[in-house]
Enzyme design. Structure first.
Site, PDB file in Angstrom:
ATOM      1  CB  SER A 222       4.880  -0.511   1.320  1.00 53.53           C
ATOM      2  OG  SER A 222       4.898  -0.127   2.668  1.00 53.53           O
TER       3      SER A 222
ATOM      4  CG  ASP B  13      -2.736  -1.811   3.789  1.00 54.81           C
ATOM      5  OD1 ASP B  13      -2.365  -1.699   4.971  1.00 54.81           O
ATOM      6  OD2 ASP B  13      -2.037  -1.488   2.817  1.00 54.81           O
TER       7      ASP B  13
ATOM      8  CG  HIS C 106       1.016  -2.866   4.276  1.00 55.51           C
ATOM      9  ND1 HIS C 106       0.600  -1.862   3.431  1.00 55.51           N
ATOM     10  CD2 HIS C 106       2.379  -2.812   4.278  1.00 55.51           C
ATOM     11  CE1 HIS C 106       1.651  -1.216   2.944  1.00 55.51           C
ATOM     12  NE2 HIS C 106       2.749  -1.783   3.442  1.00 55.51           N
TER      13      HIS C 106
END
Length: 390
Positions: free
Chosen positions: A166, A339, A369
């Site tokens: 991320s 995601d 995610h």
């Protein structure tokens, strides 16, 4: 409550005499001063402290180090080590684990602007007061430059690997682009080359939720009540993107929270009425309470703005031109199949722009995610196959 370090470990200030020979445990918050830091937006921070945790021992060559980059509201506490608290990637880092601390010196630093020990809005400025609204705009690139200073202080010449998911993936990618001569391998997981319009839009709603909290006081709230309602709302918005529709539907559906009635006038009369919630609402309330108890609202804004600004090609030409400098770096690019914040197609675009033939690996998870955090075994196997073969 303002979070300034890992919940169950004491911060340890260290100076120029810091030794990387910290033993096999680690997991203790440490800090180093890196001096004044010029900023991409102009000006500088006059004095920056970098907080970090480390595990293992740096070798004499200074090239067995692994940098792990945390996500937006993550901390430096990747692994339990000598502490009493499990890390957020527990099982990935430690003696005999995929990233074996008997072999590698592992570092995780708190991002610039954070609230886990690195200089941020809640830090005390030279006048003895928190920076608050005076804290400057910082970028992913600024934080990477600060991390490079930290690496210098620690005696790290070359990273065996830089790994991040991320926002951590954005920082890992920026490391490879800014300091390719100092990175052998780079893992970019559930991340992309630049924040998209949709990602910026979702982020803007979160920062606005905080700024519109009556207690925000323009960012200078440290002497009064914190903007917990705004921060909690920001977390709720974010968490919807962190999980998939499939996961939420299968887990909660339309069910009411136990003992509560969703067919009730209270839903119109009382804001967030605790007696008339759906299960998914109760879940989001729980996530909000957890974050409010450990994170600073100003740091949430500062780091979110940094992520909104993420664009590895900024000032470097096209994406392919920007990444041409990384030709000597070995890449692992991975996407979470479900995601909906960082779509797998964005990982495909990044891999296509990297020099050479870089494949995209898929983490098959229905979670969304957050699969890069929950599917530790899968992430570990990808890293073992690519960067940490026995």
């Amino acid at each position: 409550m303002l979070a300034t370090g890992s919940a169950s470990v004491a911060a340890t200030a260290v100076g120029e005499e810091f030794s990387a020979a910290v033993g096999r445990g680690g997991g203790v918050l440490r800090s180093l001063e890196i001096g004044a830091l010029p900023l991409e937006a102009g000006g500088s921070l006059p004095s920056v402290t970098m907080a970090f945790e480390c595990w293992g021992t740096l070798n004499e060559a200074g090239d067995n180090a692994v940098l792990i980059q945390h996500a937006l509201t993550g901390s430096t506490h990747v692994s339990r080590g000598d502490s009493e608290e499990d890390g957020w990637w527990e099982g990935l880092v430690g003696p005999g684990d995929v990233i074996d601390t008997n072999k590698y010196f592992v570092v995780c630093a708190n991002m610039l602007g954070g609230c886990y020990g690195t200089t941020g809005p809640s830090s005390i400025a030279s006048d003895g007061k928190p920076y608050g609204s005076r804290f400057p705009f910082v970028t992913i690139r600024d934080s990477v430059h600060a991390e490079a200073r930290l690496a210098d202080k620690l005696g790290i010449k070359l990273w065996h690997a830089v790994v991040g998911g991320s926002m951590g993936g954005a920082r890992a990618l920026e490391w490879a682009a800014s300091y390719p001569e100092r990175v052998r391998r780079c893992a970019v997981v559930a991340a992309c080359a630049a924040s998209t319009a949709e990602q910026i839009a979702f982020a803007q709603t979160q920062t606005l939720a905080i700024r519109q909290d009556p207690n925000f006081a323009g960012g200078d709230y440290y002497d009064g009540a914190a903007p917990t309602s705004g921060l909690g709302l920001a977390r709720r918005i974010a968490h919807i993107n962190y999980r998939s529709e499939t996961e939420m539907e299968s887990r909660f559906g339309r069910q009411a929270q136990s003992g509560e009635d969703t067919i009730s006038h209270d839903r119109l009369a009382v804001l967030g009425a605790s007696g008339s919630r759906y299960q998914v609402e109760s879940y989001l309330d729980h996530q909000a309470r957890k974050l409010v108890g450990r994170f600073d609202a100003n740091s949430y804004i500062a780091i979110t703005e940094a992520l909104m600004s993420h664009d590895v090609s900024r000032g470097r030409g096209t994406l392919s031109q920007a990444l041409a400098a990384t030709a000597s770096v070995e890449f692992l690019v991975a996407a979470v199949s479900s995601d909906r914040l960082y779509f797998p197609a964005q990982s495909d675009a990044l891999a296509a722009a990297l020099p050479g033939d870089v494949a995209v690996h898929h983490i098959d998870s229905a979670i969304g995610h957050d699969g890069f955090l929950t599917e530790v075994a899968v992430v570990g196997e990808l890293l073992r196959e690519s960067f940490f073969t026995v």
